[in-house]
Design a protein around this motif. Structure first.
Motif, mmCIF file in Angstrom:
data_model
loop_
_atom_site.group_PDB
_atom_site.id
_atom_site.type_symbol
_atom_site.label_atom_id
_atom_site.label_comp_id
_atom_site.label_asym_id
_atom_site.label_seq_id
_atom_site.Cartn_x
_atom_site.Cartn_y
_atom_site.Cartn_z
ATOM 1 N N GLY A 406 0.644 -4.450 2.489
ATOM 2 C CA GLY A 406 1.932 -4.657 1.836
ATOM 3 C C GLY A 406 2.021 -3.881 0.536
ATOM 4 O O GLY A 406 1.077 -3.192 0.125
ATOM 5 N N TRP A 407 3.157 -4.006 -0.152
ATOM 6 C CA TRP A 407 3.370 -3.277 -1.401
ATOM 7 C C TRP A 407 2.265 -3.536 -2.430
ATOM 8 O O TRP A 407 1.777 -2.574 -3.042
ATOM 9 C CB TRP A 407 4.745 -3.615 -1.990
ATOM 10 N N PRO A 408 1.817 -4.784 -2.669
ATOM 11 C CA PRO A 408 0.771 -4.997 -3.679
ATOM 12 C C PRO A 408 -0.513 -4.228 -3.378
ATOM 13 O O PRO A 408 -1.134 -3.666 -4.288
ATOM 14 C CB PRO A 408 0.542 -6.522 -3.623
ATOM 15 N N GLU A 409 -0.905 -4.187 -2.098
ATOM 16 C CA GLU A 409 -2.130 -3.471 -1.743
ATOM 17 C C GLU A 409 -1.943 -1.962 -1.853
ATOM 18 O O GLU A 409 -2.850 -1.239 -2.295
ATOM 19 C CB GLU A 409 -2.554 -3.850 -0.319
ATOM 20 N N ILE A 410 -0.777 -1.467 -1.467
ATOM 21 C CA ILE A 410 -0.495 -0.034 -1.613
ATOM 22 C C ILE A 410 -0.472 0.355 -3.089
ATOM 23 O O ILE A 410 -0.981 1.407 -3.486
ATOM 24 C CB ILE A 410 0.836 0.324 -0.924
ATOM 25 N N ARG A 411 0.104 -0.500 -3.907
ATOM 26 C CA ARG A 411 0.130 -0.270 -5.360
ATOM 27 C C ARG A 411 -1.293 -0.190 -5.918
ATOM 28 O O ARG A 411 -1.609 0.707 -6.711
ATOM 29 C CB ARG A 411 0.902 -1.399 -6.039
ATOM 30 N N THR A 412 -2.144 -1.111 -5.510
ATOM 31 C CA THR A 412 -3.535 -1.106 -5.965
ATOM 32 C C THR A 412 -4.252 0.157 -5.510
ATOM 33 O O THR A 412 -4.993 0.781 -6.284
ATOM 34 C CB THR A 412 -4.269 -2.349 -5.428
ATOM 35 N N LYS A 413 -4.044 0.554 -4.251
ATOM 36 C CA LYS A 413 -4.664 1.775 -3.741
ATOM 37 C C LYS A 413 -4.210 2.983 -4.564
ATOM 38 O O LYS A 413 -5.028 3.853 -4.922
ATOM 39 C CB LYS A 413 -4.299 1.978 -2.275
ATOM 40 N N PHE A 414 -2.915 3.059 -4.866
ATOM 41 C CA PHE A 414 -2.400 4.167 -5.677
ATOM 42 C C PHE A 414 -3.094 4.211 -7.026
ATOM 43 O O PHE A 414 -3.561 5.284 -7.465
ATOM 44 C CB PHE A 414 -0.887 4.033 -5.863
ATOM 45 N N LEU A 415 -3.159 3.097 -7.701
ATOM 46 C CA LEU A 415 -3.759 3.066 -9.042
ATOM 47 C C LEU A 415 -5.237 3.448 -8.999
ATOM 48 O O LEU A 415 -5.735 4.139 -9.897
ATOM 49 C CB LEU A 415 -3.571 1.685 -9.663
ATOM 50 N N GLU A 416 -5.938 3.032 -7.959
ATOM 51 C CA GLU A 416 -7.345 3.418 -7.821
ATOM 52 C C GLU A 416 -7.478 4.911 -7.545
ATOM 53 O O GLU A 416 -8.396 5.571 -8.053
ATOM 54 C CB GLU A 416 -7.986 2.612 -6.692
ATOM 55 N N ASN A 417 -6.565 5.457 -6.754
ATOM 56 C CA ASN A 417 -6.621 6.882 -6.419
ATOM 57 C C ASN A 417 -6.358 7.779 -7.619
ATOM 58 O O ASN A 417 -6.913 8.880 -7.716
ATOM 59 C CB ASN A 417 -5.606 7.201 -5.312
#
Length: 453
Positions: A406-417
């Motif tokens: 979902g959006w929260p997990e995609i957001r976290t992945k983006f920030l880690e990347n």
């Protein structure tokens, strides 16, 4: 009315108000995820090669080369960014079409939007149109003798059509000229799987080439350059020429357009490797977290895979157990599972040379086996894992389908990347801009934040 005209009529007329909120959010997730993967990939050797070629050309400074601090003609920006989006094999996947939708669609939409100073609303509409069409074009070619079975990479082959439609919508083409653009894109369509024979890099540039060609096709059509409107269903059209009679389903191209949203089935990857490995890596890390086991304590690992997995991530098995380099490792089921169990994670770092040659990881990969479970549905990216410990314990996990991030997990992945690449709050600003994309007056504001990695 030809299929290309029907698709064009849908795409050109689609407005934000007709798009359900859940679809908008998923499309925004595709955009954010793609930007993050592009920024994370910008420092790799393959990225430098593509960027160097493009930066050596003259032309208008129209669109951002993500992570490279430069702007180039939109078609060339799309070429680099599409390659960045796919080159690390961290981009999203659509199970029904067996392709990676965002890698060509998002770079094409962002490059054209930036060049013509488009607003976020128009960009989001174009991305949704691209995602809905590229998935259907791929789905129509899924069969026992479909694209993959014929040695064709559908991400590249189908991506050019979607990029042409995306660019045509943003450039204001009418239905006739949009259909021409699709016809022109068909003449440019390509994508051979032969890169797999030697582990070479052709696959990495495929979506970039598709985005590049699609934009050119739309620009040509805008000027009046005609293309065959029967590019899909014609005697020498896409499906008859590539698959042969009886090996495709044209109804999939237009079935449910505007009602059944394929965008909702697009899955962001959790790990930077082939999507056929995702479920097994997730299961391995889940077992490890629950049981507190170490890779050195494992006697044997068995992987149950669906029928489509072996050619991509299992064969030839001996070579998969000891991949030649980090890129080959991304397509190795035993390596990815062994690396995850040995190191407690599977990130970009697990594909660096030091880990690829790690004796503990390779030793566990050699103690890993697989077999095909015919009950597993390939569309759902399922799998199961059995771990036999040296103390005799048997640990098992099975999942019938992948759970979409979902959006929260995609957001976290983006920030880690992007950490620590984007400093001073820029990463959070990118997230916020994408989240409210339909209210953004100028996409250039977003792309300027992605100039440097």
């Amino acid at each position: 009315m030809s299929v290309a005209e029907q698709i064009s009529e849908f795409g050109l007329s689609l407005k934000l108000e007709q798009i359900p909120e859940a679809v908008r959010l998923r499309a925004k997730g595709c955009i954010l995820d793609t930007l993050g993967v592009c920024l994370a990939s910008a420092h790799f050797d393959f990225a430098a090669m593509v960027a160097d070629v493009v930066l050596g050309m003259d032309g208008k400074k129209e669109s951002t080369v993500i992570g490279w601090g430069a702007k180039v003609p939109k078609v060339n920006a799309a070429l680099v960014n599409g390659s960045l989006a796919h080159g690390a094999d961290y981009d999203d996947t659509h199970g029904g079409s067996r392709l990676h939708p965002s890698a060509s669609v998002v770079p094409a939409a962002l490059a054209v939007s930036e060049a013509i100073v488009s607003d976020g609303r128009s960009t989001l509409e174009a991305v949704v149109v691209g995602l809905e069409t590229v998935t259907r074009i791929g789905m129509s070619g899924v069969s026992a003798a479909g694209f993959h079975q014929r040695g064709i990479h559908p991400t590249t082959l189908c991506g050019g059509f979607a990029a042409a439609l995306v660019a045509g919508k943003l450039l204001g083409l009418d239905v006739e000229r949009s259909a021409w653009a699709l016809g022109i894109a068909g003449g440019m369509a390509s994508g051979l799987f032969e890169y797999m024979a030697e582990g070479t890099w052709g696959k990495r540039i495929g979506p970039g080439w598709a985005a590049h060609g699609g934009i050119i096709a739309a620009e040509l059509a805008k000027k009046g350059f005609s293309g065959p409107r029967t590019v899909f269903e014609g005697k020498a059209g896409l499906y008859r020429s590539h698959l042969g009679e009886g090996n495709y389903d044209l109804d999939q191209l237009t079935k449910g357009l505007g009602e059944e949203w394929q965008t909702l089935s697009i899955a962001a990857k959790r790990f930077p490797c082939c999507h056929r490995n995702q479920i097994h890596v997730g299961l391995a890390l889940g077992i490890q977290a629950q049981q507190g086991i170490k890779g050195s304590e494992i006697a044997e690992v068995q992987c149950g895979v669906d029928r489509l997995a072996p050619p991509l991530v299992c064969e030839p098995w001996i070579e998969k157990q000891q991949p030649r380099d980090g890129y080959a490792a991304k397509f190795s089921l035993p390596y990815c599972v062994a690396a995850a169990l040995s190191r407690g994670r599977l990130t970009m770092q697990e594909f660096e040379p030091a880990v690829i040659s790690d004796k503990q990881v390779l030793g566990l990969a050699k103690r890993t086996s697989y077999f095909v479970d015919e009950t597993l549905d390939p569309v759902r990216f399922p799998g199961w894992l059995k771990i036999r410990m040296k103390d005799g314990r048997i640990l098992e996990a099975r999942r019938e389908r992948e759970e979409l991030a979902g959006w929260p997990e995609i957001r976290t992945k983006f920030l880690e990347n992007v950490s620590p690449k984007l400093r001073g709050g820029s990463a959070i600003r990118v997230v916020e801009m994408v989240e409210r994309l339909e209210r953004l007056s100028d996409v250039t504001e977003l792309m300027d934040l992605c100039l440097k990695a």
